[in-house]
Design a protein around this motif. Structure first.
Motif, short mmCIF file in Angstrom:
data_model
loop_
_atom_site.label_atom_id
_atom_site.label_comp_id
_atom_site.label_asym_id
_atom_site.label_seq_id
_atom_site.Cartn_x
_atom_site.Cartn_y
_atom_site.Cartn_z
N PHE A 58 0.94 -1.45 0.11
CA PHE A 58 -0.05 0.11 0.00
C PHE A 58 0.78 1.33 -0.02
O PHE A 58 2.00 1.19 0.53
N ASP A 59 0.21 2.29 -0.53
CA ASP A 59 0.83 3.63 -0.56
C ASP A 59 -0.23 4.79 -0.44
O ASP A 59 -1.45 4.59 -0.34
N SER A 60 0.22 5.87 -0.24
CA SER A 60 -0.76 6.77 0.00
C SER A 60 -1.55 7.10 -1.42
O SER A 60 -2.47 7.79 -1.54
N GLY A 61 -1.10 6.75 -2.67
CA GLY A 61 -1.59 6.96 -4.05
C GLY A 61 -1.17 5.83 -4.87
O GLY A 61 -0.97 4.76 -4.67
N PRO A 107 -2.10 14.03 -0.12
CA PRO A 107 -0.70 13.52 0.11
C PRO A 107 -0.61 13.39 1.63
O PRO A 107 -1.23 14.13 2.48
N TYR A 108 -0.16 12.21 2.00
CA TYR A 108 0.25 12.03 3.71
C TYR A 108 1.27 12.72 3.94
O TYR A 108 1.20 13.28 5.14
N GLY A 109 2.01 13.41 3.11
CA GLY A 109 3.32 14.12 3.51
C GLY A 109 2.82 15.55 3.96
O GLY A 109 3.77 16.15 4.61
N ASN A 157 6.97 6.31 1.64
CA ASN A 157 7.93 6.69 2.85
C ASN A 157 7.35 7.26 3.95
O ASN A 157 7.68 6.92 5.04
N THR A 158 6.65 8.16 3.65
CA THR A 158 5.79 8.89 4.61
C THR A 158 4.96 7.89 5.70
O THR A 158 5.43 8.06 6.75
N ALA A 159 4.26 6.87 5.23
CA ALA A 159 3.62 5.99 5.95
C ALA A 159 4.73 4.97 6.79
O ALA A 159 4.35 4.84 7.92
N1 DGL Z 1 3.76 8.37 -1.18
C1 DGL Z 1 4.48 9.44 -0.37
C2 DGL Z 1 5.73 9.15 -0.03
O1 DGL Z 1 6.52 8.19 -0.37
C3 DGL Z 1 4.25 10.60 -1.32
C4 DGL Z 1 2.87 11.19 -1.53
C5 DGL Z 1 2.34 11.62 -0.41
O2 DGL Z 1 2.67 12.60 0.42
O3 DGL Z 1 1.27 11.10 0.02
O4 DGL Z 1 6.03 9.75 0.94
#
Ligand code: DGL
Length: 431
Positions: A58-61, A107-109, A157-159
């Protein structure tokens, strides 16, 4: 306990015990073992042999698709002996993957800067529970036939920075033998492996990932344990580059212009924080950045030709793409735990699956922006704890869910993912 927590944090591993926020999710899911409601999973699905379950990513997008591409194309091991070394067969050829992008909440960031790190941590736990569970939305109603997963890759990365240890803690509390791998830990291992390079390590990531300090902490911890020289580390957080790469209509810059701006900002940070030093390694600390590798490379090349910036660059610039290291880590963890499918075995699902979150049309008075997404003020104003409330639904990802720029990049630069998506891409209805 305080001493233990301190040592744990110094080792760069995050909190040692579940706090109130994590405990609430643990208790909620434990109280709903049938997995029929929000934030729950079917506990009975996790008995017996789990090897034929798919692997969740999983990812934020959609940025995490770069990690999935690295996984699908990895050939770094011998599939029979499990020893390092390519054998001409993709290392995960027999496995199947379920990808989830929490597009509606990204965005999670930007959550940490909005003071909503707590809500971000809850979102990350919910992402993990979605993959563990069977519940999804088919565009008309909820269904309970999604397969659970035997491993979770946090391809964000943020997650990873804010939620890896929470999710591991929750899986431990639920007694699940599910492997949880995160992209930041793997990226730090990539810096270790890039080893002995001249110069400063520069981390390009989201504002949130940089604010967490996860990369410097884990890089220093890993290099320290390996008895290696401590490099200088500088970070630059971009609030725009991931959105620009994704084709978010909120941004009007081109990918090339934005990449040039962020590369320049990273070098300005280096000039300020480490005067007289040169940049030798660049960590692509955001899932989206490998998609802009060409543009980032061109930006560094342009600045190398500029006398004001060339003294800040080592002769050789090494890129660390955490995606590839994540793929290797997943292979090792599956092999170590005996969860990898053996030769001749196959996953219980035939195809890879792709899901994306969307605003819940059944939620009354949900504040929406002009583009149909959650309104910014609402999105970043939410508080954790309302686990029964479903602002978003997790539905199959369709081709038109990918913004044009993002779709073009996936099609051109992630061929393995594009092929794997063909099955889901053009079919399912949208809620
Ligand atoms: N997927 C996020 C990351 O790798 C980048 C996009 C976001 O901020 O949601 O940090």
């Amino acid at each position: 306990m305080r001493v233990l927590c301190f040592l744990w944090l110094v080792a760069g591993l995050g909190p040692a015990v579940a706090d109130e926020l994590v405990q609430r999710v643990i208790d909620h899911a434990a109280a709903h073992p049938d997995g029929l409601g929000p934030v729950s999973f079917e506990r009975a699905a996790y008995t017996g042999d789990l090897r034929d379950l798919p692997i969740g990513v999983f990812d934020s997008g959609i940025g995490g698709l770069t990690v999935l591409e690295a996984i699908l194309s990895l050939d770094a091991f011998d599939n029979a002996s499990l020893q390092p070394g390519a054998d001409g067969v993709p290392d995960f050829a027999q496995e199947r993957f379920l990808y989830f992008g929490d597009q509606a909440n990204m965005p999670y960031g930007n959550y940490p800067a909005a003071g909503r790190t707590d809500y971000l941590r809850e979102l990350i736990l919910k992402d993990g529970v979605f993959l563990l569970g069977r519940r999804w939305h088919d565009g008309r109603s909820f269904r309970e036939d999604k397969p659970p997963v035997k491993a979770i890759v946090i391809a964000c990365n943020t997650a990873t920075a804010y939620g890896l240890e929470d999710l591991r803690e929750a899986c431990r509390a639920w007694g699940l033998p599910v492997i949880v791998v995160g992209v930041v830990e793997a990226g730090a291992r990539g810096v270790l492996a890039a080893g002995g390079q001249e110069g400063v390590v520069g981390v390009l990531a989201t504002v949130g990932t940089c604010a967490s300090g996860a990369y410097p902490r884990l890089i220093e911890s890993l290099l320290g344990r390996a008895g290696r020289r401590m490099p200088y580390i500088v970070q630059h957080g971009s609030a725009a580059l991931a959105g620009v790469i994704e084709g978010d209509p909120a941004f009007s810059q081109s990918v090339a212009d934005c990449a040039a701006q962020e590369v320049r900002a990273l070098l300005e940070t280096l000039r300020r924080e480490q005067p007289g030093q040169k940049l030798g390694t660049v960590v692509l600390g955001c899932t989206h950045y490998p998609l802009a590798r060409t543009e980032l490379d061109a930006a560094f090349a342009a600045l190398r030709a500029d006398p004001a910036f060339s003294p800040l660059l080592a002769d050789l610039l090494t890129y660390v793409d955490p995606a590839e290291w994540t793929a290797r880590e997943l292979f090792r963890e599956l092999a170590r735990s005996g969860m990898r499918l053996r030769t001749g075995e196959s996953c219980r699902v035939r195809d890879h699956g792709f899901y994306l979150s969307v605003p819940n049309p059944g939620m009354p008075a949900l504040p929406l922006a002009a583009d149909g997404g959650l309104a910014q003020a609402f999105k970043y104003g939410r508080e954790p704890g309302k686990l029964e409330r479903e602002d978003t639904l997790n539905a199959p990802l369709r081709g038109e869910d990918l913004p044009a720029v993002g779709r073009g990049l996936v099609e051109k630069r992630l061929p393995g993912v594009w092929r794997a998506m063909a099955h889901d891409r053009d079919s399912s209805p949208r809620p």
